[in-house]
Design a protein around this motif. Structure first.
Motif, short mmCIF file in Angstrom:
data_model
loop_
_atom_site.label_atom_id
_atom_site.label_comp_id
_atom_site.label_asym_id
_atom_site.label_seq_id
_atom_site.Cartn_x
_atom_site.Cartn_y
_atom_site.Cartn_z
N ASN A 199 25.22 39.12 80.29
CA ASN A 199 24.85 40.76 80.93
C ASN A 199 24.50 41.04 79.68
O ASN A 199 22.66 41.30 79.99
CB ASN A 199 25.92 41.16 80.63
N HIS A 200 24.75 40.71 78.44
CA HIS A 200 23.80 41.28 76.97
C HIS A 200 22.99 40.47 77.33
O HIS A 200 21.49 40.62 76.92
CB HIS A 200 24.28 41.88 75.84
N ALA A 201 23.04 39.46 77.26
CA ALA A 201 21.88 38.47 77.06
C ALA A 201 20.55 38.39 77.67
O ALA A 201 19.94 37.73 77.11
CB ALA A 201 22.77 37.07 76.85
N THR A 202 20.80 38.85 79.22
CA THR A 202 20.01 38.69 79.99
C THR A 202 19.28 39.76 80.27
O THR A 202 18.28 39.68 80.92
CB THR A 202 20.24 38.42 80.93
N GLY A 203 19.98 41.07 79.79
CA GLY A 203 19.24 42.19 79.41
C GLY A 203 19.64 43.03 80.92
O GLY A 203 19.41 43.77 80.87
N THR A 204 20.92 42.71 81.30
CA THR A 204 21.32 43.27 82.56
C THR A 204 21.72 44.42 81.94
O THR A 204 21.61 46.31 82.57
CB THR A 204 22.18 41.92 83.34
N GLN A 205 22.71 44.01 80.79
CA GLN A 205 23.46 45.33 79.99
C GLN A 205 23.68 45.05 79.14
O GLN A 205 24.11 44.93 77.88
CB GLN A 205 25.09 45.30 80.73
N PRO A 206 22.48 45.57 78.03
CA PRO A 206 22.34 45.25 76.84
C PRO A 206 23.68 45.92 76.01
O PRO A 206 23.22 47.72 75.98
CB PRO A 206 20.45 45.94 76.40
N LEU A 207 24.10 45.24 74.97
CA LEU A 207 25.22 46.34 74.35
C LEU A 207 24.68 46.21 73.10
O LEU A 207 24.07 44.79 72.67
CB LEU A 207 26.73 45.47 74.79
N PRO A 208 24.71 47.00 72.13
CA PRO A 208 24.46 47.06 70.38
C PRO A 208 25.28 46.39 69.87
O PRO A 208 25.80 47.17 68.41
CB PRO A 208 24.12 48.29 70.49
N TYR A 209 26.00 45.66 69.75
CA TYR A 209 27.39 45.42 68.85
C TYR A 209 26.52 43.58 68.55
O TYR A 209 26.79 42.70 69.61
CB TYR A 209 29.09 45.38 69.53
N GLU A 210 27.32 43.30 67.69
CA GLU A 210 27.35 41.86 67.44
C GLU A 210 28.01 40.57 68.09
O GLU A 210 27.94 39.58 68.25
CB GLU A 210 27.98 41.76 66.36
N ARG A 211 29.41 41.80 68.40
CA ARG A 211 30.37 40.81 69.21
C ARG A 211 29.63 40.21 70.55
O ARG A 211 30.40 39.41 70.83
CB ARG A 211 32.07 41.31 69.55
N PHE A 212 28.84 40.66 70.87
CA PHE A 212 27.89 40.19 72.36
C PHE A 212 27.13 39.79 72.06
O PHE A 212 25.78 38.64 72.62
CB PHE A 212 27.30 41.61 72.87
N ASP A 213 26.88 38.36 70.70
CA ASP A 213 26.30 37.45 70.82
C ASP A 213 26.18 36.29 71.29
O ASP A 213 27.41 35.59 71.84
CB ASP A 213 26.09 37.48 69.14
N LEU A 214 25.33 35.72 71.95
CA LEU A 214 25.31 34.54 72.26
C LEU A 214 26.10 33.61 72.17
O LEU A 214 26.55 32.07 72.43
CB LEU A 214 24.08 34.26 73.38
N LYS A 215 25.23 33.21 70.37
CA LYS A 215 25.57 32.18 69.78
C LYS A 215 27.17 31.59 69.65
O LYS A 215 27.15 30.62 70.36
CB LYS A 215 24.70 32.42 68.98
N PRO A 216 27.82 32.46 69.15
CA PRO A 216 29.68 32.34 69.23
C PRO A 216 30.04 31.80 70.53
O PRO A 216 30.98 30.78 70.54
CB PRO A 216 30.41 33.49 68.50
#
Lengths: 431, 335
Positions: free
Chosen positions: A172-189
């Protein structure tokens, strides 16, 4: 403690047994005593854990004594059925659980060896517990030498629920549906954690396949969202990454549960041909339970030993009596209320299993084993194996997460480009 | 590692000589391998199909009738050559010798489904002693669909042993590992033959190896509950119980070796199989491995005095297959 005296006492209390001829009584009582000794022996070697800290007076005291107290809570006409069911319990001790688990571990190791034989470099098995209350997760990860067990810098993954929730939020964060300001929501890992991996999902047991099936469906839904487009799959394959595989591990299951789980897996549509394994330590036959057309094994043997008594009907009577006492005591739960009467008689899924694990009693087993309640006389009905609630919902990670992933489907294009970019980055880093 | 019966097809496709040895019993499962072979249609020039006929004595008339019926079925299916227990060893020796003189690989496939425990022990021990680098030995096994109620065999007081039972029987220190089955009379015979009342200071320890979960969980529970009388009243003898999976030869071997390592060097180590016949195989392999290391060990198998019922009906699933060379190596590695 011989236990014979209590069986004799039970024989005197139950009218239908009192009426038997002396020779018949002797043969039947020896048959029951053997069974009671066995249950007592199992419980003395591996006590029922939910009782150890709360109540020392139930199953963990000599079983014959518990059985007598328990039977006396039933009306006189249902006590014979209660006795048959009390002795029909398949009690799975800790040692037995470990043996089932050992069988699963050796099957997992064979599959892992196969990956190595296929020279699939960097292939890993990532074990997830279905919930954080899976008691045997720790034992399994140690047996298979999973990542996180030998290296103090890495952690074992934990519950699947948390992974799916975290993954859904990341997407959701990656698609901008619900952007979240944390690194832990990074798509790469997240993508890194999925490529070249076998996701191993473990649960202590599955009797109906509903809980396991719901969580597998959620996991498959996640895979579908991430790997649904041809471009993503092509990018992964051209970078020589394998798409995730799945391993479902159940130390024991029933034939029904296995059928349901395999059906979900075989009908899955994750966008690619999913390789999966369903690993079990043991599978209980579909007819070893109290339901229409099925009879628990011990009751079948009682019928061979003493055919004059309709043991199956007596057992059903005991379940009906239990449901009657419960509904009479709790009118709010009667017909049309929260609990279906059939569930009160035969447990969730209405399957009527007689299985009890050393660390809990499944809710698909007969409720008269595990359901405590207050009777109208202000007395408590004391079950032999009171259950600890292990999971509130049987619907997987829940509607919220599913709708979160569904939202993402609308923004597939955004996700596609980001996932492909990440795959290329990982490829570059790994040379 | 246990293989599925699909491996039989692969073995048959190999351009080597294959000898299939099986027995006609009174249980339906003895025809599972002949049925499979009839479908795969093995070429006679490369293969021999040998069916052992067991002596028709000390059996209930119903057992005898059932055996004749199954023999006729096997005859219809694959037309095997029939052999006696005595002749089979000579046949195998000839084949094994020929594999050397002709410098050719010969695969020997033994089907344990219809063989009594004593025969399995005999044949495999014989092959183990005479086989050479040209021979691969496989074992197949079929599970019954259901066990039938009825009387269990009446055991004879005579016990078959792998080495020299009399040599270890009168040991002053004995560790007796028992794999119990349903028949407590067999257990009683074994214990009474090992415990020697004439010896004033004999020290016997019992170790119970329970087949868990077995083909059906109810079988494990039946074996356990039948033996509760021993567990309760021979408590002084009981040291521990070990759970073993019947299809995991390596686990059985490892557990037996662990026990052998934990007992004194001068303590005789006896292993008695009174449970599923297939367990005789890992016990035999482990005993050979221990014996080769100089361990005072023996395998005990009770002998039936009278077969008085047809024990099972039908068969289920595919045949289980083991490569005995692989199994033996993994057991030796555990030593």
């Amino acid at each position: 403690m011989q236990g014979n005296e209590i069986i004799t006492e039970i024989f005197q209390k139950i009218e239908k047994l009192r009426k038997l001829a002396p020779g018949e009584k002797e043969a039947l009582s020896y048959f029951m005593i053997q069974r009671q000794w066995m249950l007592e022996y199992k419980l003395s070697n591996s006590g029922y854990q939910p009782l150890s800290s709360i109540d020392h007076k139930r199953a963990n005291v000599p079983y014959s004594k518990t059985l007598l107290d328990w039977i006396q809570q039933f009306p006189q006409e249902s006590q014979l059925g209660a006795l048959a069911l009390g002795l029909s319990v398949h009690y799975i001790t800790e040692k037995e659980f470990n043996n089932f688990l050992g069988s699963c571990a050796s099957q997992i190791n064979s599959i892992n060896t196969e990956h190595i034989r296929r020279r699939e470099q960097g292939w890993k098995i990532i074990p997830y517990a279905l919930t954080d209350r899976t008691d045997i997760y720790g034992k399994l990860v140690h047996r298979i030498g999973s990542e996180g067990t030998s290296n103090a810098d890495t952690k074992i993954p934990g519950p699947l629920e948390s992974f799916i929730i975290q993954a859904a939020m990341t997407i959701n964060h990656a698609t901008g549906t619900q952007p979240l300001p944390y690194e832990r929501f990074d798509l790469k890992p997240l993508i890194h954690s999925l490529l070249n991996k076998t996701y191993l999902i473990i649960e202590d047991w599955s009797l109906s396949g509903r809980t396991m099936g719901a969580d597998i469906s959620d996991f498959l839904h996640l895979l579908k969202v991430i790997f649904s487009t041809d471009k993503i799959r092509t990018a992964a394959r051209s970078a020589r990454f394998h798409l995730p595989e799945l391993m479902v591990v159940l130390p024991f299951a029933t034939e029904d549960a296995l059928k349901r789980i395999k059906q979900i897996l075989s009908q899955s549509d994750v966008g690619y041909s999913l390789r999966y394994h369903v690993i079990t330590g043991f599978v209980f036959e579909a007819d070893d339970r109290l339901a229409k057309g099925c009879t628990p094994d011990f009751i079948k043997n009682l019928s061979l030993c003493m055919p004059r008594i309709k043991w199956g009907s007596e057992a059903h009577n005991a379940c009906e009596a239990f449901a009657r006492i419960f509904t009479a005591s709790s009118p709010e739960f009667a017909h049309g209320g929260k609990l279906d009467e059939e569930i009160l008689k035969y447990g969730y899924g209405k399957k009527g299993w007689t299985i009890v694990g050393f660390h809990n009693c499944p809710d698909n087993s007969l409720p008269l084993y595990w359901k405590p309640f207050r009777m109208t006389s202000n007395k408590d009905f004391i079950p032999i194996f009171p259950r600890i609630i292990s999971k509130v919902s049987h619907k997987g990670t829940g509607d919220e997460i599913r709708s979160m992933l569904d939202d993402t489907e609308q923004k597939q294009k955004i996700l596609e480009s980001k996932v492909i970019k990440v795959i290329k980055e990982i490829e570059r880093e790994q040379g | 590692m246990r293989y599925s019966e699909d491996i039989i097809d692969q073995i048959l496709k190999k351009e080597v000589r294959k000898i299939f040895v099986f027995a006609v019993s009174y249980e339906d499962r003895c025809i599972r391998l002949p049925e499979l072979l009839s479908k795969l249609n093995p070429k006679r020039t490369k293969n021999r199909l040998i069916c052992i006929e067991l002596p028709d004595r000390n059996v209930h008339p119903l057992v005898s009738v059932k055996r004749k019926e199954l023999k006729a079925k096997i005859q219809d299916l694959i037309e095997p050559e029939f052999s006696t227990i005595d002749r089979i060893k000579t046949i195998l020796d000839t084949e094994i010798c020929e594999s050397v003189t002709k410098n050719q690989e010969t695969n020997i496939i033994i089907d344990a489904s219809g063989m009594p425990r004593g025969l399995i022990l005999n044949i495999l021990d014989h092959i183990g002693k005479s086989r050479n680098q040209f021979n691969r030995v496989f074992l197949t096994y079929s599970h019954p669909k259901e066990y039938l109620p009825g009387n269990l065999e009446i055991p004879s007081p005579i016990i078959k042993s792998l080495y020299s039972f009399s040599g270890v029987q009168r040991s002053s220190k004995v560790a007796l590992a028992i794999f119990p089955g349903f028949n407590i009379s067999e257990t009683a015979v074994v214990i009474s033959r090992v415990v020697d009342p004439d010896m004033e200071e004999q020290h016997v320890r019992l170790f119970w190896f329970l087949t868990h979960p077995g083909r059906h969980y109810a079988f494990y529970e039946r074996s356990l509950s039948e033996h509760m009388v021993f567990f309760k009243f021979l408590e002084g003898f009981r040291s521990l119980e070990i759970l073993c999976r019947m299809d995991d030869f390596n686990q059985i071997g490892v557990e037996l070796i662990k026990l052998a390592k934990g007992i004194d060097d001068d303590e005789a180590f006896l292993v008695a199989n009174l449970g599923p016949r297939i367990i005789t195989v890992p016990i035999l392999l482990t005993a050979h491995a221990l014996h080769a290391k100089g361990r005072k060990v023996d395998v005990l198998i009770p002998q039936p005095l009278f077969y008085n019922s047809i024990r099972s009906r039908g068969f289920v699933g595919k045949l289980d297959v083991w490569n005995l060379e692989e199994e033996f190596s993994s057991i030796v590695n555990a030593l």
